[in-house]
Design an enzyme around this catalytic site. Structure first.
Site, short mmCIF file in Angstrom:
data_model
loop_
_atom_site.label_atom_id
_atom_site.label_comp_id
_atom_site.label_asym_id
_atom_site.label_seq_id
_atom_site.Cartn_x
_atom_site.Cartn_y
_atom_site.Cartn_z
N CYS A 121 2.36 -3.16 -5.66
CA CYS A 121 2.31 -2.74 -7.07
C CYS A 121 2.23 -1.23 -7.16
O CYS A 121 2.86 -0.61 -8.03
CB CYS A 121 1.12 -3.37 -7.79
SG CYS A 121 1.14 -5.17 -7.86
N CYS A 169 -3.21 -4.08 -5.58
CA CYS A 169 -2.02 -4.54 -4.86
C CYS A 169 -1.20 -3.36 -4.35
O CYS A 169 -0.75 -2.54 -5.14
CB CYS A 169 -1.22 -5.42 -5.82
SG CYS A 169 0.50 -5.65 -5.45
#
Length: 103
Positions: free
Chosen positions: A31, A28
């Site tokens: 992230c 991600c």
């Protein structure tokens, strides 16, 4: 203090003091950006808060137990009790406010 999750220690780790848990995925992009922000916060507030990173793919039982529906998700704990939760990429001032409210 910033640490990667050791599953057996999770309940013990969140039981005492202010603990920010970052539920993330290694694939991600938001992230990954959040990881840099958390490292910066750890340099500033590392003696006041523990930051634990929980990999979404490797810990499905913790994801289900804490009802995490997406990533990144930040959950602020104080002495084992959930105080607040934010989903998605958060900016440093928002995260610091979460932490300060738990201190």
């Amino acid at each position: 203090m910033l640490k990667e999750l050791v599953k057996e220690e999770f309940t013990q780790d969140i039981a005492k003091g202010a603990v920010l848990v970052d539920f993330y995925s290694s694939t991600c992009s938001p992230c990954k950006m959040l990881a840099f922000i958390l490292k910066d916060i750890e340099k500033t507030l590392g003696d006041q808060v523990t930051i634990i990173k929980v990999n979404f793919e490797e810990n499905p039982d913790l994801i289900e137990e804490h009802k995490v529906e997406g990533y990144p998700t930040l959950v602020m704990f104080k002495d084992g009790e959930e105080l607040s939760r934010k989903s998605g990429l958060q900016q440093k001032p928002v995260i610091i406010k979460m932490i300060e409210e738990a201190l």
